[in-house]
Design a protein around this motif. Structure first.
Motif, mmCIF file in Angstrom:
data_model
loop_
_atom_site.group_PDB
_atom_site.id
_atom_site.type_symbol
_atom_site.label_atom_id
_atom_site.label_comp_id
_atom_site.label_asym_id
_atom_site.label_seq_id
_atom_site.Cartn_x
_atom_site.Cartn_y
_atom_site.Cartn_z
ATOM 1 N N UNK A 122 0.829 -1.206 0.000
ATOM 2 C CA UNK A 122 0.000 0.000 0.000
ATOM 3 C C UNK A 122 0.865 1.258 0.000
ATOM 4 N N UNK A 123 1.891 1.267 0.837
ATOM 5 C CA UNK A 123 2.767 2.435 0.942
ATOM 6 C C UNK A 123 3.523 2.660 -0.368
ATOM 7 N N UNK A 124 4.012 1.568 -0.954
ATOM 8 C CA UNK A 124 4.770 1.687 -2.191
ATOM 9 C C UNK A 124 3.913 2.133 -3.356
ATOM 10 N N UNK A 125 2.695 1.585 -3.464
ATOM 11 C CA UNK A 125 1.795 1.999 -4.538
ATOM 12 C C UNK A 125 1.444 3.475 -4.406
ATOM 13 N N UNK A 126 1.207 3.899 -3.166
ATOM 14 C CA UNK A 126 0.913 5.315 -2.934
ATOM 15 C C UNK A 126 2.111 6.186 -3.282
ATOM 16 N N UNK A 127 3.305 5.762 -2.912
ATOM 17 C CA UNK A 127 4.505 6.526 -3.226
ATOM 18 C C UNK A 127 4.689 6.661 -4.735
ATOM 19 N N UNK A 128 4.352 5.589 -5.468
ATOM 20 C CA UNK A 128 4.472 5.628 -6.927
ATOM 21 C C UNK A 128 3.518 6.643 -7.552
ATOM 22 N N UNK A 129 2.418 6.948 -6.860
ATOM 23 C CA UNK A 129 1.446 7.924 -7.374
ATOM 24 C C UNK A 129 1.915 9.359 -7.197
#
Length: 311
Positions: A122-129
């Motif tokens: 979740x954190x990584x996907x959000x960071x990618x955004x």
């Protein structure tokens, strides 16, 4: 010890429990007495794939029993969590030390399984955004083990409006109330004709046919982050007309290629948990012998948070 496996592809009914020898940790590995094991959609999907059976691995948490050659920083009695690539649906599992992290006091094994791996995705996907304060976010599969954390993290990263998208599940599932309790401003279902006002980014864990409405939900210059194992196609024209972006995210590439980032994210997740700013939810706990029931919950998309096995 007991472990769960299967011999041919199929649904939850192909899973069975058997007696097996306790594994021996190799160089750089930990032998863990498993207190909790997470059940994930990718593993559930793999059981249905017409291919050779795989070891049912995933997130585990428990107590270190012994260590292999070359391990430093961990000792018998330590509580750890991490991603197991072997048999994780078991009383004992082998965990590579590089994939392990300590479980702090005050956190249960179920908390750790619900928080760390799902939280990292979740954190990584959000960071990618590349989220910016004041933006609007939409999270698909928002009631899932990853999605319910992504929804909270989007708010913590400054989203002014957070939309949770979920399957209708026949109504009465409690998903809308669950998502609003975590801070969602709006809750939509996939079959709605429109997904409300446009958003600046979508975190998508579903893929497939859902990619088209997900791109449509983006405002001009919006970003779609796809981290699903469900495949799907994005039409280039749909991106072109709104100057939108489609971004792929895979946790394994971060773990292998950017270990310092991976570790920083882990520390931040535990900090947010300790501060009670991030709440991992455990939908249900099942015994090893009931692993098939756990898979049924995931396949039905009826879970509100994480589904966990408790050996």
């Amino acid at each position: 010890m007991r472990r769960v496996r299967y011999e041919h592809s199929g649904g939850p009914e192909v899973l069975f429990t058997e007696d097996a020898p306790v594994p021996v940790p190799g160089p750089g590995e930990l032998l863990v007495h498993v207190a909790a094991a997470g059940v994930t959609l990718p593993v559930v999907r793999k059981v249905r794939e017409p291919r050779e059976p795989i070891a049912l691995g995933g997130e585990i948490a428990g107590e270190v029993v012994s260590t292999g050659e070359g391990v430093s920083g961990y000792a018998p009695g330590d509580r750890v969590t991490g991603l197991c690539f072997g048999h994780g649906y078991a009383d004992y599992a082998v965990l590579h030390a590089a994939m392990a992290s300590p479980v702090p006091d005050g956190a249960s094994a179920a908390d750790a399984v619900a928080l760390v791996r799902s939280g990292l995705v979740a954190y990584g996907a959000l960071d990618a955004a590349r989220p910016a304060a004041g933006e609007a976010a939409l999270v698909t599969a928002a009631a899932s083990g990853v999605g319910h954390l992504a929804l909270q993290l989007a708010r913590l990263r400054g989203a002014a409006r957070v939309v949770g998208a979920a399957s209708d599940n026949g109504g009465g599932s409690g998903k809308a109330d669950f998502l609003r309790s975590l801070g969602a401003d709006e809750v939509i279902t996939y079959d709605e004709e429109t997904w409300g006002e446009p958003v600046d980014y979508v975190l998508d864990a579903v893929g497939g046919d859902l990619l088209t409405p997900a791109v449509r939900a983006l405002a001009p210059h919006g970003r779609l982050v796809a981290y699903s194992s469900g495949g799907g196609t994005v039409q280039a024209y749909d991106l072109l007309v709104g100057a939108k972006s489609a971004i792929g995210f895979q946790m394994a590439l971060i773990a292998r290629g950017r270990p310092a980032v991976y570790e920083a994210w882990r520390r931040e997740l535990w900090r947010l948990f300790a501060a009670k700013e991030l709440r991992p939810a455990v939908h249900a706990r099942f015994a090893l012998e009931d692993a098939a029931k756990a898979h049924e919950v995931i396949e039905a998309r009826s879970n509100l948070g994480k589904v966990v096995l408790i050996p």
